[in-house]
Design a protein around this motif. Structure first.
Motif, short mmCIF file in Angstrom:
data_model
loop_
_atom_site.label_atom_id
_atom_site.label_comp_id
_atom_site.label_asym_id
_atom_site.label_seq_id
_atom_site.Cartn_x
_atom_site.Cartn_y
_atom_site.Cartn_z
N LEU A 1 -91.08 1.96 17.65
CA LEU A 1 -91.05 2.63 18.95
C LEU A 1 -92.21 2.14 19.78
O LEU A 1 -93.34 2.06 19.29
CB LEU A 1 -91.14 4.15 18.75
N PHE B 1 -80.46 -3.34 17.58
CA PHE B 1 -80.18 -2.62 18.82
C PHE B 1 -81.48 -2.14 19.45
O PHE B 1 -82.38 -1.67 18.75
CB PHE B 1 -79.31 -1.38 18.55
N PHE C 1 -78.12 2.96 24.13
CA PHE C 1 -78.13 1.76 23.30
C PHE C 1 -77.44 0.60 23.99
O PHE C 1 -76.53 0.78 24.79
CB PHE C 1 -77.38 2.03 21.98
N GLY C 2 -77.85 -0.60 23.60
CA GLY C 2 -77.14 -1.79 24.02
C GLY C 2 -76.05 -2.12 23.01
O GLY C 2 -75.82 -1.37 22.06
N THR C 3 -75.41 -3.25 23.23
CA THR C 3 -74.33 -3.66 22.34
C THR C 3 -74.84 -4.36 21.08
O THR C 3 -74.09 -4.58 20.15
CB THR C 3 -73.35 -4.60 23.06
N GLN D 1 -79.14 -2.32 11.96
CA GLN D 1 -77.99 -1.81 11.24
C GLN D 1 -77.46 -2.91 10.34
O GLN D 1 -76.98 -3.93 10.81
CB GLN D 1 -76.88 -1.34 12.18
N GLN E 1 -86.96 1.89 21.75
CA GLN E 1 -86.98 1.76 20.29
C GLN E 1 -86.04 0.64 19.86
O GLN E 1 -85.05 0.36 20.53
CB GLN E 1 -86.55 3.07 19.64
N TYR F 1 -83.71 -0.65 16.60
CA TYR F 1 -83.06 -0.21 15.37
C TYR F 1 -82.35 -1.40 14.73
O TYR F 1 -81.95 -2.35 15.41
CB TYR F 1 -82.01 0.87 15.65
N HIS G 1 -84.53 2.95 11.92
CA HIS G 1 -85.54 2.85 12.96
C HIS G 1 -86.58 1.80 12.57
O HIS G 1 -87.11 1.81 11.46
CB HIS G 1 -86.22 4.20 13.15
N GLY H 1 -86.84 11.46 26.53
CA GLY H 1 -87.38 11.68 25.20
C GLY H 1 -86.35 12.20 24.23
O GLY H 1 -86.62 12.36 23.06
N ASN H 2 -85.15 12.48 24.73
CA ASN H 2 -84.10 12.99 23.86
C ASN H 2 -82.93 12.01 23.79
O ASN H 2 -82.75 11.31 22.84
CB ASN H 2 -83.65 14.36 24.35
N GLN H 3 -82.12 11.99 24.80
CA GLN H 3 -80.96 11.12 24.78
C GLN H 3 -81.38 9.66 24.83
O GLN H 3 -82.26 9.29 25.59
CB GLN H 3 -80.07 11.44 25.97
N PHE H 4 -80.76 8.83 23.98
CA PHE H 4 -81.03 7.41 23.95
C PHE H 4 -79.83 6.63 24.44
O PHE H 4 -78.69 7.00 24.20
CB PHE H 4 -81.41 6.95 22.54
N LEU I 1 -78.07 3.27 11.11
CA LEU I 1 -79.13 2.67 11.91
C LEU I 1 -80.49 3.01 11.31
O LEU I 1 -80.78 4.17 11.02
CB LEU I 1 -79.06 3.20 13.34
N GLN J 1 -77.61 1.81 30.08
CA GLN J 1 -77.78 1.26 28.75
C GLN J 1 -78.65 0.03 28.75
O GLN J 1 -78.75 -0.69 29.73
CB GLN J 1 -76.43 0.89 28.15
#
Lengths: 112, 110
Positions: free
Chosen positions: B48, B88, B100-102, B37, B33, B35, B45, B95-98, B43, B3
């Motif tokens: 990128l 975030f 995220f940080g906290t 919130q 990327q 984001y 965008h 290229g698919n699964q991202f 979220l 992460q």
């Protein structure tokens, strides 16, 4: 263009009950993702659909979680039976191949 | 963990000031990327940046990427009260699964 929508926006259930979350991706997006944010922690990947097929479900926490995407359009995420630690915000996202992911507003799940 | 991690966790500034948030990650990435919130909402965008890019701009946003240090920064210039939100970073390897940080919670005081 309509964005990603999720239903319900908020669900409060008791431990042991079943809840089904729904996600409608942006029309034409083959990729659909589920993420979860447990309070105070990072947003974690759950799984990824390409059309109706599960491409990657490595993030699913356990077998109480079942995701489906029949027909390759909307997706459902069922939690059965729900536990206290399942509380959090469940996000759905969709994308076209190789592009950024567009997120829905999330479903806030509270398990009492 | 793969992460991203944002720094600081919380930031409070006066309207008109610049806000800088940092993100560090651990392995090679395909893209990163940012984001936003807003409270109670989804979220959104922001921007990128690909692994072969060093800097990108979008309006009042400026993102830098240093792959040698495995870090990125998000600069919001001339902040507004409406910029109050959680930010975030999300890294992608396939290229698919991202991942995220906290997040960084930004408060802009009018």
């Amino acid at each position: 263009e309509a964005g990603v929508t999720q239903f319900p926006s908020h669900s409060v259930i008791e431990k042991g009950q079943t809840v089904t979350l729904r996600c409608d991706p942006i029309s034409g997006h083959d990729n659909l993702y589920w993420y979860r944010r447990v309070m105070g922690k990072e947003i974690k990947f759950l799984l990824h659909f390409v059309k109706e097929s599960k491409q990657d479900e490595s993030g699913m926490p356990n077998n109480r979680f079942l995701a489906e995407r029949t027909g390759g359009t909307y997706s459902t995420l069922k939690v059965q039976p729900a536990e206290l630690e399942d509380s959090g915000v469940y996000f759905c996202a969709s994308s076209q191949r190789g592009s950024e992911q567009f997120f829905g507003p999330g479903t806030r799940l509270t398990v009492l | 963990s793969q992460q991203g991690e944002e720094d600081p966790q919380a930031l409070s500034i006066q309207e008109g000031e610049n806000a800088t948030m940092n993100c560090s990650y651990k392995t090679s990435i395909n893209n990163l990327q940012w984001y936003r919130q807003n409270s109670g909402r989804g979220l959104v965008h922001l921007i990128l940046i690909r692994s072969n890019e060093r800097e990108k701009h979008s309006g009042r946003l400026r993102v830098t990427l240093d792959t040698s240090k495995k870090s990125s920064s998000l600069l919001i210039t001339a902040s507004r009260a409406a910029d109050t939100a959680s930010y975030f970073c999300a890294t992608s390897y396939t290229g698919n699964q991202f991942y995220f940080g906290t997040g960084t919670s930004l408060t802009v005081i009018p």
